[in-house]
Scaffold this motif. Structure first.
Motif, PDB file in Angstrom:
ATOM      1  N   ASP A  27       0.831  -1.207   0.000  1.00  0.00           N
ATOM      2  CA  ASP A  27       0.000   0.000   0.000  1.00  0.00           C
ATOM      3  C   ASP A  27       0.866   1.258   0.000  1.00  0.00           C
ATOM      4  N   LEU A  28       1.952   1.257   0.797  1.00  0.00           N
ATOM      5  CA  LEU A  28       2.852   2.416   0.839  1.00  0.00           C
ATOM      6  C   LEU A  28       3.459   2.659  -0.541  1.00  0.00           C
ATOM      7  N   PHE A  29       3.866   1.582  -1.195  1.00  0.00           N
ATOM      8  CA  PHE A  29       4.433   1.706  -2.539  1.00  0.00           C
ATOM      9  C   PHE A  29       3.395   2.235  -3.519  1.00  0.00           C
ATOM     10  N   ALA A  30       2.187   1.680  -3.503  1.00  0.00           N
ATOM     11  CA  ALA A  30       1.148   2.071  -4.453  1.00  0.00           C
ATOM     12  C   ALA A  30       0.764   3.538  -4.286  1.00  0.00           C
ATOM     13  N   ARG A  31       0.748   4.026  -3.053  1.00  0.00           N
ATOM     14  CA  ARG A  31       0.401   5.428  -2.814  1.00  0.00           C
ATOM     15  C   ARG A  31       1.442   6.359  -3.421  1.00  0.00           C
ATOM     16  N   THR A  32       2.724   6.013  -3.264  1.00  0.00           N
ATOM     17  CA  THR A  32       3.776   6.848  -3.859  1.00  0.00           C
ATOM     18  C   THR A  32       3.723   6.768  -5.379  1.00  0.00           C
ATOM     19  N   ALA A  33       3.448   5.574  -5.924  1.00  0.00           N
ATOM     20  CA  ALA A  33       3.355   5.418  -7.373  1.00  0.00           C
ATOM     21  C   ALA A  33       2.218   6.263  -7.944  1.00  0.00           C
ATOM     22  N   GLU A  34       1.147   6.377  -7.206  1.00  0.00           N
ATOM     23  CA  GLU A  34       0.027   7.191  -7.665  1.00  0.00           C
ATOM     24  C   GLU A  34       0.354   8.682  -7.578  1.00  0.00           C
ATOM     25  N   ARG A  35       1.123   9.052  -6.563  1.00  0.00           N
ATOM     26  CA  ARG A  35       1.424  10.466  -6.334  1.00  0.00           C
ATOM     27  C   ARG A  35       2.539  10.969  -7.247  1.00  0.00           C
ATOM     28  N   THR A  36       3.599  10.174  -7.418  1.00  0.00           N
ATOM     29  CA  THR A  36       4.748  10.602  -8.229  1.00  0.00           C
ATOM     30  C   THR A  36       5.145   9.480  -9.189  1.00  0.00           C
ATOM     31  N   PRO A  37       4.331   9.202 -10.197  1.00  0.00           N
ATOM     32  CA  PRO A  37       4.608   8.050 -11.073  1.00  0.00           C
ATOM     33  C   PRO A  37       5.893   8.171 -11.871  1.00  0.00           C
ATOM     34  N   ASP A  38       6.327   9.391 -12.171  1.00  0.00           N
ATOM     35  CA  ASP A  38       7.509   9.563 -13.023  1.00  0.00           C
ATOM     36  C   ASP A  38       8.810   9.681 -12.239  1.00  0.00           C
ATOM     37  N   ALA A  39       8.727   9.653 -10.908  1.00  0.00           N
ATOM     38  CA  ALA A  39       9.936   9.755 -10.090  1.00  0.00           C
ATOM     39  C   ALA A  39      10.682   8.426 -10.086  1.00  0.00           C
ATOM     40  N   THR A  72      11.146   3.905 -12.903  1.00  0.00           N
ATOM     41  CA  THR A  72      10.306   4.890 -12.239  1.00  0.00           C
ATOM     42  C   THR A  72       9.234   4.144 -11.441  1.00  0.00           C
ATOM     43  N   TYR A  73       8.491   4.896 -10.632  1.00  0.00           N
ATOM     44  CA  TYR A  73       7.421   4.255  -9.866  1.00  0.00           C
ATOM     45  C   TYR A  73       6.371   3.647 -10.789  1.00  0.00           C
ATOM     46  N   ALA A  74       6.047   4.317 -11.886  1.00  0.00           N
ATOM     47  CA  ALA A  74       5.064   3.770 -12.818  1.00  0.00           C
ATOM     48  C   ALA A  74       5.570   2.475 -13.446  1.00  0.00           C
ATOM     49  N   GLN A  75       6.844   2.465 -13.849  1.00  0.00           N
ATOM     50  CA  GLN A  75       7.421   1.254 -14.433  1.00  0.00           C
ATOM     51  C   GLN A  75       7.507   0.130 -13.400  1.00  0.00           C
ATOM     52  N   ALA A  76       7.891   0.480 -12.174  1.00  0.00           N
ATOM     53  CA  ALA A  76       7.993  -0.521 -11.116  1.00  0.00           C
ATOM     54  C   ALA A  76       6.619  -1.095 -10.783  1.00  0.00           C
ATOM     55  N   GLU A  77       5.595  -0.259 -10.814  1.00  0.00           N
ATOM     56  CA  GLU A  77       4.247  -0.733 -10.504  1.00  0.00           C
ATOM     57  C   GLU A  77       3.782  -1.759 -11.541  1.00  0.00           C
ATOM     58  N   ILE A  78       4.076  -1.506 -12.801  1.00  0.00           N
ATOM     59  CA  ILE A  78       3.719  -2.465 -13.857  1.00  0.00           C
ATOM     60  C   ILE A  78       4.491  -3.765 -13.680  1.00  0.00           C
ATOM     61  N   ALA A  79       5.788  -3.649 -13.333  1.00  0.00           N
ATOM     62  CA  ALA A  79       6.610  -4.842 -13.128  1.00  0.00           C
ATOM     63  C   ALA A  79       6.094  -5.659 -11.946  1.00  0.00           C
TER      64      ALA A  79
END
Length: 493
Positions: free
Chosen positions: A10-22, A43-50
């Motif tokens: 959940d902590l990871f997903a919240r950051t990915a939603e807030r700053t996906p390109d970081a 990036t957080y967006a790429q990591a979330e997909i992975a």
């Protein structure tokens, strides 16, 4: 009322939603030498997909929620991605130390009833895929052997975080259920230590509150992720700050310096002994560094350690009590270690308790706090009744470290190491086990733990034929710390 505590995913997903390109994760630059793969940054967006892809691969393989997945990986992006994917799928991750070989792996897998094991083709020169296959053959509960990399052996299921597929939904997980199981060596032998997401977050918060890391911290870590301390000081700190985590596969000082410079890192997580020795050569040469999290696998040595002289970076000493828990204390203004006290350890900015210490009737240090896995260390229940009060409150564990009072304000000092246990660079051994393994070799063979200024202890062996003893221990499936105790030493002229 449903549990509303966040999980680590959940902590990871919240950051990915807030700053996906970081930037979220970065491999060590020398990854090709470590595992044969090219280093990547996500990036957080790429990591979330992975993470979603790996999670779907776990679910598609038939692993039900609550299953235990054992993981033995290098310090590369595959490790945190696998952790997050397993938690997203509702799985429990068993952390397998990187130096463990077939004997320890088989014992651990059988002890916890793991349903799957995840590894990589190789780490450095070691064929970990082959190790996993042989260990799995000795563990009846294992149904899946999975691996990253190419040239995997027949029977091993390949994992690929780059794979695109229909992602399975994120399961709703209770944060108070088990998230990991790590392994400790106590007087009773190998012990599995389960911890929930809440326990892990509490351990990371103890460091986070004391060190006052900034939001979006740029972290580089040399800590191996295969222990409670490694996860709390690296993965949990990364998720709490919402910054970037650069992984370093220990230990190459030149590569580490390159990572700090290239990423303009403000936080370094490393063994405290190495950080103290490298103040002038590494720390002072990195103007971006502001925080050093020093991990002490030998906490009894903190009080006598050298002063911290680097003014630009603050050092936080983290006392590690095996897999039981930890305590974080900032260095004082003069660079000397802050005293340990019997009062609650509190953050610099509020009064929330991060942990608490006490002296047991046996003269050892007791530890209490939300990070402590009580069930794993609680002694067997005594059936007899007694009017006498218990030796320790029920919510403490005995670390085994001898300790004594040193002042009137509750100050205490560790005076030694747990009896019968040798700590070699974070790997613990029972001294009785060392003697038993030595007796299985040729007559006159001796194996012992000797003091070492950097690792606390080092293993040394003596035999009439060191090469044969080393080969015999390797055939028994023991780790390199044991086998290399019998390495051939050059004679001094």
């Amino acid at each position: 009322m449903p549990d509303r505590s966040p999980t680590l995913y959940d902590l990871f997903a919240r950051t990915a939603e807030r700053t996906p390109d970081a930037l979220a994760l970065a491999d060590p630059p020398n990854k090709r030498r470590i595992t044969g793969d090219e280093p990547v940054e996500l990036t957080y967006a790429q990591a979330e997909i992975a993470v979603a892809s790996l999670s779907s691969q776990f679910i598609r393989s038939g692993l039900p929620a609550g299953s235990i997945v054992a993981v033995q990986l290098a310090n590369t992006v595959e490790f945190p991605l696998t952790l997050l994917a397993a938690w997203r799928a509702g799985l429990v991750v068993a952390l397998l130390p990187q130096l463990w070989r077939q004997a320890e792996l088989a014992e651990a897998l059988n002890r916890i009833g793991a349903r799957a094991i995840v590894t990589t083709g190789r780490i450095e020169l070691i064929d970990h895929a082959d190790l996993a296959m042989h260990a799995a053959a000795e563990a009846f509960s294992i149904r899946h052997v999975m691996g990253f990399g190419s040239d995997l052996p027949d029977g091993m299921t390949p994992l690929d975080w780059r794979q695109r597929e229909a992602f399975a939904p994120n399961l709703s997980i209770n944060a108070r259920k088990a998230a990991i199981a790590s392994f400790d060596i106590t007087k009773a032998g190998m012990t599995a230590v389960p911890r929930s997401h809440v326990n892990l977050i509490a351990g990371g918060l103890a460091i986070f509150m004391e060190s006052a890391l900034p939001p979006g911290a740029q972290i580089v870590t040399t800590a191996l992720l295969s222990s409670f301390a490694g996860l709390a000081s690296s993965i949990v700190l990364w998720l709490l700050t919402g910054g970037a985590l650069r992984l370093h596969h220990p230990f190459d000082p030149q590569v580490l310096a390159e990572q700090i410079r290239a990423g303009e890192c403000d936080t370094l997580i490393a063994p405290a002994e190495l950080a103290l020795r490298a103040q002038s050569a590494l720390i002072d040469a990195q103007p971006s560094l502001r925080h050093v999290i020093g991990l002490w696998r030998t906490p009894e040595r903190v009080a006598s350690s050298p002063e911290w002289k680097t003014a630009s970076a603050k050092l936080t000493d983290v006392y590690l009590f095996s897999e039981m828990g930890l305590l974080a204390l900032n260095r004082q203004d003069d660079g000397t270690p802050a005293p340990m006290t019997l009062t609650a350890a509190k953050s610099h900015q509020d009064t929330s308790r991060a942990g608490e210490l006490l002296l047991t009737p046996k003269g050892t240090l007791g530890l209490r706090g939300p990070m402590v896995a009580l069930a794993a260390y609680r002694p067997p229940h005594k059936t007899e009744t007694s009017l006498l009060p218990p030796e320790m409150p029920p919510d403490y564990v005995d670390t085994g470290y001898p300790a004594k009072r040193t002042g009137q304000d509750g100050e205490i000092m560790l005076t030694g190491t747990p009896a019968g246990i040798a700590n070699v660079g974070g790997y613990r051994f029972r001294e009785d086990d060392l003697e038993q393994w030595a007796r299985r070799l040729a007559p006159g063979t001796v194996m012992m733990a000797l003091p070492d200024p950097l690792n606390g202890f080092r293993l040394a062996g003596r035999s009439n034929e060191n090469a044969r003893a080393r080969g015999a221990l390797a055939e028994l499936g023991l780790n390199p710390l044991m086998t290399e105790a019998f390495r051939q030493r050059e004679r001094q002229a």
